[in-house]
Scaffold this active site. Structure first.
Site, PDB file in Angstrom:
ATOM      1  N   GLU A 109      -1.650   4.798  -6.437  1.00  0.00           N
ATOM      2  CA  GLU A 109      -2.477   3.603  -6.613  1.00  0.00           C
ATOM      3  C   GLU A 109      -3.331   3.726  -7.869  1.00  0.00           C
ATOM      4  OE1 GLU A 109      -3.064   0.692  -6.128  1.00  0.00           O
ATOM      5  OE2 GLU A 109      -3.080   0.050  -4.046  1.00  0.00           O
ATOM      6  N   ARG A 175      -3.925  -5.394 -18.910  1.00  0.00           N
ATOM      7  CA  ARG A 175      -3.313  -4.235 -18.251  1.00  0.00           C
ATOM      8  C   ARG A 175      -2.851  -3.192 -19.272  1.00  0.00           C
ATOM      9  NH1 ARG A 175      -2.437  -5.601 -12.716  1.00  0.00           N
ATOM     10  NH2 ARG A 175      -1.820  -7.749 -12.365  1.00  0.00           N
TER      11      ARG A 175
HETATM   12  C1  PRP Z   1      -5.585  -3.965  -6.740  1.00  0.00           C
HETATM   13  C2  PRP Z   1      -5.204  -2.497  -6.747  1.00  0.00           C
HETATM   14  C3  PRP Z   1      -5.091  -2.159  -5.299  1.00  0.00           C
HETATM   15  C4  PRP Z   1      -6.053  -3.113  -4.641  1.00  0.00           C
HETATM   16  C5  PRP Z   1      -7.285  -2.373  -4.282  1.00  0.00           C
HETATM   17  O1  PRP Z   1      -4.438  -4.731  -6.668  1.00  0.00           O
HETATM   18  O2  PRP Z   1      -4.010  -2.253  -7.448  1.00  0.00           O
HETATM   19  O3  PRP Z   1      -3.780  -2.362  -4.813  1.00  0.00           O
HETATM   20  O4  PRP Z   1      -6.378  -4.134  -5.582  1.00  0.00           O
HETATM   21  O5  PRP Z   1      -8.219  -3.230  -3.692  1.00  0.00           O
HETATM   22  P1  PRP Z   1      -8.806  -2.987  -2.231  1.00  0.00           P
HETATM   23  O6  PRP Z   1      -9.145  -1.525  -2.129  1.00  0.00           O
HETATM   24  O7  PRP Z   1     -10.044  -3.861  -2.215  1.00  0.00           O
HETATM   25  O8  PRP Z   1      -7.802  -3.417  -1.226  1.00  0.00           O
HETATM   26  P2  PRP Z   1      -4.415  -6.321  -6.866  1.00  0.00           P
HETATM   27  O9  PRP Z   1      -4.355  -6.975  -5.520  1.00  0.00           O
HETATM   28  O10 PRP Z   1      -5.526  -6.724  -7.773  1.00  0.00           O
HETATM   29  O11 PRP Z   1      -2.997  -6.547  -7.550  1.00  0.00           O
HETATM   30  P3  PRP Z   1      -2.454  -5.965  -8.931  1.00  0.00           P
HETATM   31  O12 PRP Z   1      -2.264  -4.479  -8.732  1.00  0.00           O
HETATM   32  O13 PRP Z   1      -1.163  -6.684  -9.113  1.00  0.00           O
HETATM   33  O14 PRP Z   1      -3.470  -6.255 -10.008  1.00  0.00           O
END
Ligand code: PRP
Length: 191
Positions: A109, A175
């Site tokens: 992640e 990004r």
């Molecule tokens: C972001 C990141 C995690 C999540 C974390 O993804 O990559 O997956 O948010 O947030 P949380 O701990 O509050 O659940 P996002 O949904 O922004 O999608 P992306 O990776 O496509 O930008």
């Protein structure tokens, strides 16, 4: 653009440099390599799109230089809810391509914010009978964690500011910025 990049004027300050990211990625890969030295079947890396792609690419290569073999899987999830606030209910947009039964899974992640995505994902993957599931996250916003997630490997704790770069976006942009920087408030105020 010889005199800089398109995003330079939008970034207030760099909080984690390219060099720091590189060093930390090597360090995390070393820890994982040691812990999984005897892992049967190697490691199955599960990248959560899209933010984690940069880290997945660099982490997998660092791991390959020092650890057991790994394979890559990609998942795309989206949390239900409005705007930037996660609701904790997750929808799978792209599932795993293969069976993970008996495999040593490491979720890759970019950031743990509230922890809701990871908490859901760990339960989901655990329900598929892997040999183990752990998480490596490059960034964590400690103040924002609503759900404690057992994130075994964490790179950096970062402040709860509006950061972009190295996979982290604002409206799908930034990004590709190679470092992590704080976005100037004017940028999100005008959108
Ligand atoms: C972001 C990141 C995690 C999540 C974390 O993804 O990559 O997956 O948010 O947030 P949380 O701990 O509050 O659940 P996002 O949904 O922004 O999608 P992306 O990776 O496509 O930008």
């Amino acid at each position: 653009m010889a005199d800089g990049s398109w995003y330079d004027a939008d970034i207030d300050r760099v909080i984690i440099s390219e060099e720091q990211i590189r060093e930390k990625t090597e360090e995390l890969a070393k820890q994982v390599a040691v812990d999984y030295a005897d892992a049967d079947g190697g490691i199955l890396l599960v990248c959560v799109l899209k933010g984690a792609v940069m880290f997945m690419a660099d982490f997998a290569r660092a791991l390959g230089r020092q650890g057991p073999s790994s394979e890559m899987e990609f998942m795309a999830v989206s949390s239900y809810g409005s705007g930037t606030a996660s609701s904790g209910v997750v929808r799978i947009l792209k599932d795993l391509d293969r069976d993970i039964t008996g495999r040593h899974v490491v979720i890759v992640e970019d950031i743990v914010d509230s922890g809701l995505t990871l908490s859901w994902l760990m339960k989901y993957l655990q329900s598929r009978q892997p040999a183990s599931v752990e998480v490596v996250a490059l960034f964590r916003k400690p103040e924002a964690i609503k759900v404690p997630v057992p994130t075994k490997y964490v790179g950096f704790d970062i402040p709860s500011e509006f950061v972009v770069g190295y996979g982290l976006d604002f409206a799908e942009r930034y990004r590709e910025v190679p470092y992590v920087g704080v976005l100037r408030p004017e940028v999100y105020a005008r959108s």
